[in-house]
Scaffold this motif. Structure first.
Motif, PDB file in Angstrom:
ATOM      1  N   HIS A 368      69.571  44.270  75.916  1.00 18.63           N
ATOM      2  CA  HIS A 368      68.318  44.415  76.632  1.00 18.63           C
ATOM      3  C   HIS A 368      67.963  43.088  77.297  1.00 18.63           C
ATOM      4  O   HIS A 368      68.022  42.050  76.668  1.00 18.63           O
ATOM      5  CB  HIS A 368      67.234  44.786  75.619  1.00 18.63           C
ATOM      6  N   ASP A 369      67.615  43.154  78.584  1.00 20.91           N
ATOM      7  CA  ASP A 369      67.214  41.928  79.286  1.00 20.91           C
ATOM      8  C   ASP A 369      65.728  41.648  79.089  1.00 20.91           C
ATOM      9  O   ASP A 369      64.920  42.571  79.020  1.00 20.91           O
ATOM     10  CB  ASP A 369      67.499  42.069  80.791  1.00 20.91           C
ATOM     11  N   PHE A 370      65.405  40.377  79.001  1.00 23.09           N
ATOM     12  CA  PHE A 370      63.997  39.972  78.874  1.00 23.09           C
ATOM     13  C   PHE A 370      63.721  38.790  79.790  1.00 23.09           C
ATOM     14  O   PHE A 370      64.620  37.992  80.095  1.00 23.09           O
ATOM     15  CB  PHE A 370      63.688  39.548  77.428  1.00 23.09           C
ATOM     16  N   ASP A 371      62.429  38.687  80.195  1.00 21.47           N
ATOM     17  CA  ASP A 371      62.014  37.487  80.946  1.00 21.47           C
ATOM     18  C   ASP A 371      61.586  36.386  79.981  1.00 21.47           C
ATOM     19  O   ASP A 371      61.653  35.203  80.324  1.00 21.47           O
ATOM     20  CB  ASP A 371      60.829  37.834  81.862  1.00 21.47           C
ATOM     21  N   ALA A 372      61.100  36.791  78.809  1.00 27.79           N
ATOM     22  CA  ALA A 372      60.617  35.774  77.862  1.00 27.79           C
ATOM     23  C   ALA A 372      60.849  36.253  76.436  1.00 27.79           C
ATOM     24  O   ALA A 372      60.821  37.457  76.156  1.00 27.79           O
ATOM     25  CB  ALA A 372      59.121  35.528  78.079  1.00 27.79           C
ATOM     26  N   ILE A 373      61.078  35.274  75.562  1.00 23.76           N
ATOM     27  CA  ILE A 373      61.157  35.575  74.118  1.00 23.76           C
ATOM     28  C   ILE A 373      60.085  34.757  73.413  1.00 23.76           C
ATOM     29  O   ILE A 373      59.976  33.535  73.632  1.00 23.76           O
ATOM     30  CB  ILE A 373      62.544  35.213  73.538  1.00 23.76           C
ATOM     31  N   VAL A 374      59.296  35.438  72.600  1.00 25.98           N
ATOM     32  CA  VAL A 374      58.275  34.752  71.804  1.00 25.98           C
ATOM     33  C   VAL A 374      58.745  34.733  70.352  1.00 25.98           C
ATOM     34  O   VAL A 374      59.018  35.791  69.771  1.00 25.98           O
ATOM     35  CB  VAL A 374      56.918  35.484  71.901  1.00 25.98           C
ATOM     36  N   TYR A 375      58.866  33.554  69.813  1.00 17.70           N
ATOM     37  CA  TYR A 375      59.227  33.416  68.398  1.00 17.70           C
ATOM     38  C   TYR A 375      57.940  33.279  67.574  1.00 17.70           C
ATOM     39  O   TYR A 375      57.230  32.278  67.684  1.00 17.70           O
ATOM     40  CB  TYR A 375      60.105  32.188  68.160  1.00 17.70           C
ATOM     41  N   ALA A 376      57.648  34.317  66.801  1.00 15.05           N
ATOM     42  CA  ALA A 376      56.514  34.240  65.853  1.00 15.05           C
ATOM     43  C   ALA A 376      57.134  34.244  64.463  1.00 15.05           C
ATOM     44  O   ALA A 376      56.773  35.032  63.596  1.00 15.05           O
ATOM     45  CB  ALA A 376      55.588  35.423  66.059  1.00 15.05           C
ATOM     46  N   THR A 377      58.118  33.358  64.291  1.00 13.64           N
ATOM     47  CA  THR A 377      58.998  33.433  63.120  1.00 13.64           C
ATOM     48  C   THR A 377      58.579  32.501  61.981  1.00 13.64           C
ATOM     49  O   THR A 377      59.318  32.332  61.023  1.00 13.64           O
ATOM     50  CB  THR A 377      60.452  33.136  63.530  1.00 13.64           C
ATOM     51  N   GLY A 378      57.387  31.920  62.087  1.00 15.61           N
ATOM     52  CA  GLY A 378      56.841  31.225  60.926  1.00 15.61           C
ATOM     53  C   GLY A 378      57.207  29.756  60.824  1.00 15.61           C
ATOM     54  O   GLY A 378      57.684  29.132  61.779  1.00 15.61           O
ATOM     55  N   PHE A 379      56.995  29.235  59.629  1.00 14.10           N
ATOM     56  CA  PHE A 379      57.021  27.787  59.410  1.00 14.10           C
ATOM     57  C   PHE A 379      57.896  27.400  58.216  1.00 14.10           C
ATOM     58  O   PHE A 379      58.110  28.214  57.322  1.00 14.10           O
ATOM     59  CB  PHE A 379      55.599  27.295  59.125  1.00 14.10           C
ATOM     60  N   ASP A 380      58.347  26.170  58.234  1.00 19.22           N
ATOM     61  CA  ASP A 380      58.885  25.563  57.015  1.00 19.22           C
ATOM     62  C   ASP A 380      57.651  25.088  56.249  1.00 19.22           C
ATOM     63  O   ASP A 380      57.200  23.951  56.399  1.00 19.22           O
ATOM     64  CB  ASP A 380      59.814  24.397  57.394  1.00 19.22           C
ATOM     65  N   ALA A 381      57.096  26.013  55.470  1.00 21.72           N
ATOM     66  CA  ALA A 381      55.737  25.835  54.950  1.00 21.72           C
ATOM     67  C   ALA A 381      55.674  24.859  53.771  1.00 21.72           C
ATOM     68  O   ALA A 381      56.661  24.637  53.077  1.00 21.72           O
ATOM     69  CB  ALA A 381      55.186  27.189  54.507  1.00 21.72           C
ATOM     70  N   MET A 382      54.542  24.307  53.575  1.00 22.08           N
ATOM     71  CA  MET A 382      54.147  23.496  52.412  1.00 22.08           C
ATOM     72  C   MET A 382      54.878  22.148  52.315  1.00 22.08           C
ATOM     73  O   MET A 382      54.233  21.136  52.069  1.00 22.08           O
ATOM     74  CB  MET A 382      54.373  24.235  51.081  1.00 22.08           C
ATOM     75  N   THR A 383      56.194  22.162  52.426  1.00 20.21           N
ATOM     76  CA  THR A 383      56.919  20.900  52.241  1.00 20.21           C
ATOM     77  C   THR A 383      57.577  20.404  53.523  1.00 20.21           C
ATOM     78  O   THR A 383      57.975  19.235  53.593  1.00 20.21           O
ATOM     79  CB  THR A 383      58.036  21.055  51.184  1.00 20.21           C
TER      80      THR A 383
END
Ligand code: NAP
Length: 852
Positions: A368-383
């Protein structure tokens, strides 16, 4: 002092660094605040994705340290959007002249402790070296976005956006085909906004999340009214609460009401549109999977009511993880968005991403082709932010290395080997499991107060002790162990970042408890810390909390009731009191059959209750004697424990009453115990038991009766016993053991109550008789295999320990469980205290093992 040689370096100018600056300046410390961003605000500076909002109501997500702010700033909404929160941070920074103390666009490259000079050297991205006495990481818990870990991510030539690093100028998705990867809070908040603009949106979901509508609007009136009525009281309640927001504490189990009633109660909470409400309707949602599922199913129904396509609704319905074990989300029109024709949901479990390409994404059997990708994939949290900086402590050890297997720390504030290093809302503190504002203020206050204490006391360094750090780890684990958190792969557990150790990173014992612990550490002269200054050293070593957290709650609750001590009552009143308390507890698990009967005792008939497992018999039989200090209790008074042992061990339990003191003093109970044992042995087949498969068990005074019965059976040619299970037994009335004084009060069974029991039961002269004190028997050999459970905070602990040791020395096979953090009564509190589950399981294993 020059600008490059200061008392304190603070990294981060979010809400933590801002308030810390204010406190340090007011306390007269020299300091530098270094901030990687171009303005104050921290998380609210970076997270500018469309729809970014705070999930805690503005009545609660604001500073409390400057009362004027409440008059000078008013919030436009219940859940403030990112721009408004950033404006608030800027307003506070201007009002308190904080900008002048912050170096913006500066990163810390590395920090080294010099043990000769007792100072930190900080090297920054601008090439500067700053020397400081104290180093504070105010870097936030969710500030380092997780690296995209999808193959081909670097090949894509279209627009790439990460929610946690959103372009300041914003992004216009009008007319675009957009992929959004990730459906945590950031994804759930941004997807409806992206869908408003884009031509086509494909949401790639690995795990569906629980989300409730925010019902945004004006701040909740009932909270505004309470604040107006008494702001100080409201804040005080928040500080002592579980999560940093005043909420009514639930008293009811989700399983104690019919499903329909539960859903009606949940509906009321859901309508409020507040993050913490659903989790606080019932008291067992966080600890019991079946109770949790009541809430989970309620929320799945909500998804089905909104999402028109049943298959999509099912995909959006969380089933694998319990509610609350991943951070629940709040949304505006999230589920509604999937009814739009141009929005599609891709389930990555059935259609995994094969690769990202130059022009789009290959997933399942599609490209599938896209014009944009949004990463809402989180964080290396706490540390992530803390070990991201190269911090080297004593002996050249880096924090990254030290925390390889888990973020060992003391109070989430400090860590062994890194003197004068402080973390604000670090791992091991309530942080992300709380209203961050409340936790930030508490940490800043504790750190500043500590620095002032050190200065006043002439100390240059502070460092936790290994013992205190290990005890804190155990306490954090004890708190985590009784919850459902560990069942889920979440960022709370470090599971979202490959290679991260799997532990529950935040402290789950609650904001109020945590605050009390931190205050106690200071009040007890920095318990668990070494402080050093010119020619001075202060070490006050020790663990700050050893009692199991759920046991502590019960103990605190009982203390708060201010009940008269049992020993101040008459035996009749004590019996009535004990019966009334028993009537309020959960009944325990179902068993196959319960039969009440009467058997001949040594001085007349005795009542018994037989608990039979649901499995086909005949079963082994355990004769059980109840607790109650020989004064109160009955064949039914330990009902929940007997049910639990019957169902867990798959044995028949025959709980037998015995004559009580003071009406029937020593040796009535002992004689009845032995009479009951022989009668059950003689009638075992009629009772549905397997002949010869007999054991004895008892708790407390009942443990004494059981132990004495086992000795009598051995000495009188009585029935052969396959084992004895003694839970916190009374074994020695002849003398004081150390635990009688150590645990004399505050742990339910007190030293004075134990004396009251003995006084009713036996004359001092009789107490050395082995029929009263089985520990004093001349010979302990030839007794059946034994399991003894003793509890750390029990006056009877040492005499139980002594019996276990003496039996083992006499050649008896002994399994001895020293139940850490438990009190005399806690293991019997079935379905009330999750920390008792493990010990009961071990007791049942031992019982089953007697007959294996
Ligand atoms: P998150 O909760 O960690 O969510 C990340 C999402 O990305 C999850 O759905 C995750 O799936 C998915 N994901 C990660 N790596 C992936 C991969 N390689 N392939 C496919 N999917 C992947 O992160 P977040 O949404 O940024 O939120 C983090 C925390 O920040 C929140 O829990 C909250 O504490 C805070 N926050 C608060 C607010 C607020 O107050 N309103 C807003 C935003 C964030 P899995 O679940 O399967 O791992």
């Amino acid at each position: 002092m020059s600008k490059s040689d200061v008392d304190v370096v603070v990294v981060g100018a979010g809400f933590s660094g801002m308030y810390l600056q204010k406190r340090l300046r007011d306390a007269g410390f020299s300091y530098r605040v270094l901030e990687a961003g171009g303005d104050v605000g921290g998380t609210w500076y970076w997270n500018r994705y469309p729809g970014a909002r705070c999930d805690i109501s503005t009545t609660d997500y604001q500073y409390t340290w400057d009362p004027e702010l409440h008059e000078q700033w008013s919030w436009s909404e219940k859940h403030a959007a990112q721009p408004e929160i950033l404006r608030y941070a800027q307003f506070v920074a201007n009002k308190h002249d904080l900008y002048s103390g912050i170096d913006f666009d500066v990163r810390v490259n590395d920090a080294h402790w010099n043990d000769d000079t007792k100072r930190w050297s900080i090297h920054t991205s601008t090439g500067e070296t700053i020397v400081c006495r104290h180093y504070v990481m105010a870097t936030g818990c969710l500030s380092v976005p997780k690296e995209p870990d999808i193959p081909g991510a670097d090949r894509f030539r279209g627009g790439v956006y990460v929610t946690g690093r959103w372009p300041h100028e914003g992004v216009d998705f009008t007319g675009m085909k957009v992929a959004v990867i990730g459906t945590g809070s950031s994804g759930i908040q941004s997807i409806p906004h992206i869908a408003d603009q884009a031509n086509e949106v494909v949401v790639f979901q690995r795990t569906p999340n629980y989300s409730i509508p925010a019902f945004n609007g004006p701040p909740p009136q009932y909270r505004v009214d309470r604040l107006k009525a008494d702001r100080a009281a409201y804040h005080a309640e928040a500080r002592q609460s579980t999560s940093g927001v005043p909420v009514n504490l639930p008293t009811m189990s989700a399983l104690s009401v019919p499903r329909e009633t539960a859903h009606e109660m949940l509906e009321k909470a859901w309508q409020k549109g507040e993050l913490l409400e659903l989790g606080t309707v019932f008291n067992d949602v966080g600890i019991n999977r079946a109770a949790n599922d009541v809430v989970a199913e309620f929320l799945r129904e909500k998804v089905r009511a909104v999402v028109k396509d049943p298959a999509t609704a099912e995909l959006l319905s969380p089933r694998k993880h319990p509610y609350g074990t991943k951070r629940p989300c709040m949304d505006t029109n999230y589920f509604e968005t999937f009814n739009l024709a141009h929005v599609r949901l891709v389930d990555l479990n059935s259609s995994p991403i094969r690769t990202i390409t130059e022009t789009g994404i290959d997933f399942g059997d599609e490209s599938h082709d896209f014009d944009a990708i949004v990463y809402a994939t989180g964080f290396d949290a706490m540390t992530g932010a803390i070990v991201g900086v190269d911090i080297t402590g004593k002996d050249g050890v880096t924090l990254k290395k030290k925390w390889e297997h888990g973020p060992q720390n003391y109070l989430g504030l400090t860590t062994v080997g890194f003197p004068n290093l402080f973390m604000i809302t670090g791992p091991g503190s309530p942080s992300v499991l709380s209203n961050m504002m409340v936790s930030i203020e508490q940490h800043v206050d504790w750190i500043t107060d500590t620095l002032v204490d050190m200065r006043d006391g002439g100390f240059d360094t502070i460092e936790p002790t290994p013992l205190a750090e290990e005890a804190w780890r155990r306490h954090c684990t004890d708190c985590a162990d009784i919850t459902l958190f560990q069942e889920t792969d979440s960022w709370y557990m470090g599971a979202n970042v490959p290679g991260k150790p799997r532990v529950l990173f935040p402290y789950i014992g609650g904001v109020g408890r945590y605050r009390r612990i931190c205050d106690e550490v200071r009040a007890r002269d920095y318990l668990g810390f070494v402080l050093e200054g010119a020619g001075k050293r202060q070490v006050n070593d020790g663990p700050v909390r050893e009692i199991q957290p759920d046991v502590e709650m019960v103990v605190d609750m009982m203390a708060s009731l201010g009940l008269p001590p049992i020993e101040s009552m008459s035996p009749t009143d004590a019996r009535a009191f004990s019966e009334a308390s028993s009537a309020m507890r959960p009944r325990g698990p179902e068993v196959g059959e319960i039969v009440d009967g009467v058997l001949p005792g040594a001085g007349g008939d005795l009542n018994y209750r037989l608990y039979r497992p649901a499995s086909p018999g005949p079963h082994p039989v355990v004769v059980y004697f109840h607790g109650g200090g020989w004064v109160f209790g009955s064949h039914v008074s330990d009902d929940p424990l007997c049910r639990a042992l019957c169902s867990l061990a798959d044995v028949v339990i025959v709980s037998v009453d015995y004559r009580h003191a003071p009406e029937s003093r020593f040796p009535a109970a002992a004689d009845d115990g032995y009479a009951a044992l022989t009668w059950v042995a003689d009638n075992i087949a009629a009772l549905g038991g397997a002949p010869g498969q007999l054991a004895v068990a008892g708790w407390s005074a009942g443990g004494n009766v059981a132990a004495v019965a086992a000795q009598t059976a051995r000495d009188s040619g009585g029935p052969t016993l396959r084992g004895q299970l003694l839970l916190t037994p009374v074994t020695d009335g002849s003398r004081q053991h150390r635990s009688h004084d150590e645990n004399a009060s505050g742990y339910v069974l007190t030293k004075s109550l134990m004396e009251w029991f003995w006084n009713h039961y036996a004359d001092p002269a009789d107490r050395t008789n082995p029929k009263a004190s089985p520990l004093l028997a001349a010979d302990l050999s030839g007794l059946p295999p034994t399991m003894i459970v003793t509890c750390q905070f029990d006056p009877l602990r040492d005499e139980g320990d002594a019996y276990a040791e003496a039996l083992a020395a006499a050649g008896v096979p002994v399994r001895h469980l020293r139940a850490r953090g438990h009190v005399h009564t806690s293991i019997t509190m079935v379905d009330m205290l999750p920390s008792g589950v493990g010990p009961r399981r071990q007791m049942a294993e031992a019982l089953a093992g007697f007959f294996a």
